[in-house]
Design a protein around this motif. Structure first.
Motif, PDB file in Angstrom:
ATOM      1  N   GLN A 263      35.636 -18.163  48.571  1.00 51.90           N
ATOM      2  CA  GLN A 263      34.862 -16.929  48.666  1.00 51.90           C
ATOM      3  C   GLN A 263      34.917 -16.372  50.085  1.00 51.90           C
ATOM      4  O   GLN A 263      35.006 -15.169  50.275  1.00 51.90           O
ATOM      5  CB  GLN A 263      33.408 -17.170  48.265  1.00 51.90           C
TER       6      GLN A 263
ATOM      7  N   ASP B  53      38.250 -14.666  50.766  1.00 55.43           N
ATOM      8  CA  ASP B  53      38.449 -13.427  50.034  1.00 55.43           C
ATOM      9  C   ASP B  53      37.616 -12.267  50.573  1.00 55.43           C
ATOM     10  O   ASP B  53      37.591 -11.202  49.983  1.00 55.43           O
ATOM     11  CB  ASP B  53      38.125 -13.636  48.553  1.00 55.43           C
ATOM     12  N   THR B  54      36.910 -12.483  51.680  1.00 55.59           N
ATOM     13  CA  THR B  54      36.102 -11.412  52.254  1.00 55.59           C
ATOM     14  C   THR B  54      36.472 -11.185  53.720  1.00 55.59           C
ATOM     15  O   THR B  54      36.990 -12.075  54.385  1.00 55.59           O
ATOM     16  CB  THR B  54      34.591 -11.727  52.183  1.00 55.59           C
ATOM     17  N   ASP B  55      36.228  -9.967  54.168  1.00 54.16           N
ATOM     18  CA  ASP B  55      36.382  -9.604  55.574  1.00 54.16           C
ATOM     19  C   ASP B  55      35.103  -8.930  56.033  1.00 54.16           C
ATOM     20  O   ASP B  55      34.413  -8.287  55.232  1.00 54.16           O
ATOM     21  CB  ASP B  55      37.549  -8.617  55.762  1.00 54.16           C
ATOM     22  N   LYS B  56      34.796  -9.059  57.315  1.00 56.29           N
ATOM     23  CA  LYS B  56      33.624  -8.394  57.878  1.00 56.29           C
ATOM     24  C   LYS B  56      34.015  -7.002  58.359  1.00 56.29           C
ATOM     25  O   LYS B  56      35.034  -6.832  59.025  1.00 56.29           O
ATOM     26  CB  LYS B  56      33.056  -9.195  59.043  1.00 56.29           C
TER      27      LYS B  56
ATOM     28  N   HIS C 149      37.224  -2.762  60.406  1.00 54.59           N
ATOM     29  CA  HIS C 149      37.328  -4.219  60.440  1.00 54.59           C
ATOM     30  C   HIS C 149      36.704  -4.755  61.725  1.00 54.59           C
ATOM     31  O   HIS C 149      36.951  -4.241  62.816  1.00 54.59           O
ATOM     32  CB  HIS C 149      38.788  -4.651  60.321  1.00 54.59           C
TER      33      HIS C 149
ATOM     34  N   ASP D 213      29.995  -8.032  54.568  1.00 53.11           N
ATOM     35  CA  ASP D 213      31.133  -8.766  54.034  1.00 53.11           C
ATOM     36  C   ASP D 213      31.713  -7.939  52.896  1.00 53.11           C
ATOM     37  O   ASP D 213      30.991  -7.544  51.981  1.00 53.11           O
ATOM     38  CB  ASP D 213      30.703 -10.134  53.505  1.00 53.11           C
ATOM     39  N   VAL D 214      33.013  -7.687  52.964  1.00 48.14           N
ATOM     40  CA  VAL D 214      33.688  -6.884  51.952  1.00 48.14           C
ATOM     41  C   VAL D 214      34.666  -7.784  51.194  1.00 48.14           C
ATOM     42  O   VAL D 214      35.510  -8.440  51.801  1.00 48.14           O
ATOM     43  CB  VAL D 214      34.432  -5.695  52.609  1.00 48.14           C
ATOM     44  N   ASP D 215      34.526  -7.793  49.877  1.00 52.47           N
ATOM     45  CA  ASP D 215      35.440  -8.534  49.024  1.00 52.47           C
ATOM     46  C   ASP D 215      36.779  -7.791  49.003  1.00 52.47           C
ATOM     47  O   ASP D 215      36.846  -6.633  48.595  1.00 52.47           O
ATOM     48  CB  ASP D 215      34.862  -8.636  47.614  1.00 52.47           C
ATOM     49  N   LYS D 216      37.835  -8.439  49.457  1.00 49.86           N
ATOM     50  CA  LYS D 216      39.149  -7.800  49.553  1.00 49.86           C
ATOM     51  C   LYS D 216      39.615  -7.257  48.203  1.00 49.86           C
ATOM     52  O   LYS D 216      40.268  -6.221  48.146  1.00 49.86           O
ATOM     53  CB  LYS D 216      40.189  -8.794  50.082  1.00 49.86           C
ATOM     54  N   LYS D 217      39.262  -7.942  47.132  1.00 51.62           N
ATOM     55  CA  LYS D 217      39.687  -7.511  45.795  1.00 51.62           C
ATOM     56  C   LYS D 217      38.945  -6.257  45.339  1.00 51.62           C
ATOM     57  O   LYS D 217      39.388  -5.579  44.415  1.00 51.62           O
ATOM     58  CB  LYS D 217      39.471  -8.627  44.784  1.00 51.62           C
TER      59      LYS D 217
ATOM     60  N   TYR E 131      35.412   1.266  49.067  1.00 47.72           N
ATOM     61  CA  TYR E 131      34.702   0.071  48.614  1.00 47.72           C
ATOM     62  C   TYR E 131      33.304   0.479  48.178  1.00 47.72           C
ATOM     63  O   TYR E 131      32.624   1.236  48.883  1.00 47.72           O
ATOM     64  CB  TYR E 131      34.637  -0.950  49.746  1.00 47.72           C
TER      65      TYR E 131
END
Length: 159
Positions: A19, A22-25, A39, A114-118, A139
């Motif tokens: 998890q 799969d996330t980026d701040k 980002h 936190d952003v889910d890349k998917k 998003y």
């Protein structure tokens, strides 16, 4: 005697390594009523009071430069870049891309998320609109607002 208190953590409450991968701040900021995300790796600092030195013969969206601890940093007025009227009350986000610093004037800074890349969706095509180049995707935030994912490389080429 003080009592030790232990809290039980449910397995689904602890983020797994997958998890986290799969996330980026992203730092959320607002400009002209639109939410943008940048980002967190690109964000150096946030300055609430900026003394900008005006330099003649610059593109309209460049407000000037600031002296940031001895480093001269160009400042892009994000509203002007979007073709909107500049605003007096703003803050500056100092970014770094390929070892070059750049400041952007924005209306306000909101929060880090936190952003889910998917969950990042492509930007719908709009004929003749520069927004296609400015953002890499969209998003949906938990409050149902839409976050535009800023393409930092475009900002550096817009100077």
């Amino acid at each position: 005697m003080a009592e030790d208190v232990l809290f039980a953590v449910q397995p689904d409450e602890v983020p797994s390594a997958k998890q986290i991968e799969d996330t980026d701040k992203y730092l959320i900021f607002r400009s002209g009523g639109i939410l943008f995300g940048i980002h967190s790796d690109s964000v150096k600092e946030i300055i609430t009071e900026t003394r900008i030195t005006l330099i003649p013969v610059l593109p309209e969206h460049i407000s000037g430069v600031v002296n940031l601890r001895g480093l001269i940093v160009p400042i892009v007025d994000f509203r002007r870049l979007l073709g909107q009227v500049s605003q007096k009350n703003s803050c500056t986000i100092v970014l770094e891309y390929e070892d070059v610093q750049l400041g952007i004037l924005v209306d306000d800074v909101d929060q880090m998320v936190d952003v889910d890349k998917k969950g990042i969706l492509p930007v719908p095509y709009q004929n003749g609109q520069s927004i296609q180049n400015l953002v890499t995707g969209m998003y949906s935030l938990p409050d149902q607002s839409t976050l535009m994912m800023l393409d930092i490389s475009f900002l550096y080429h817009a100077q």
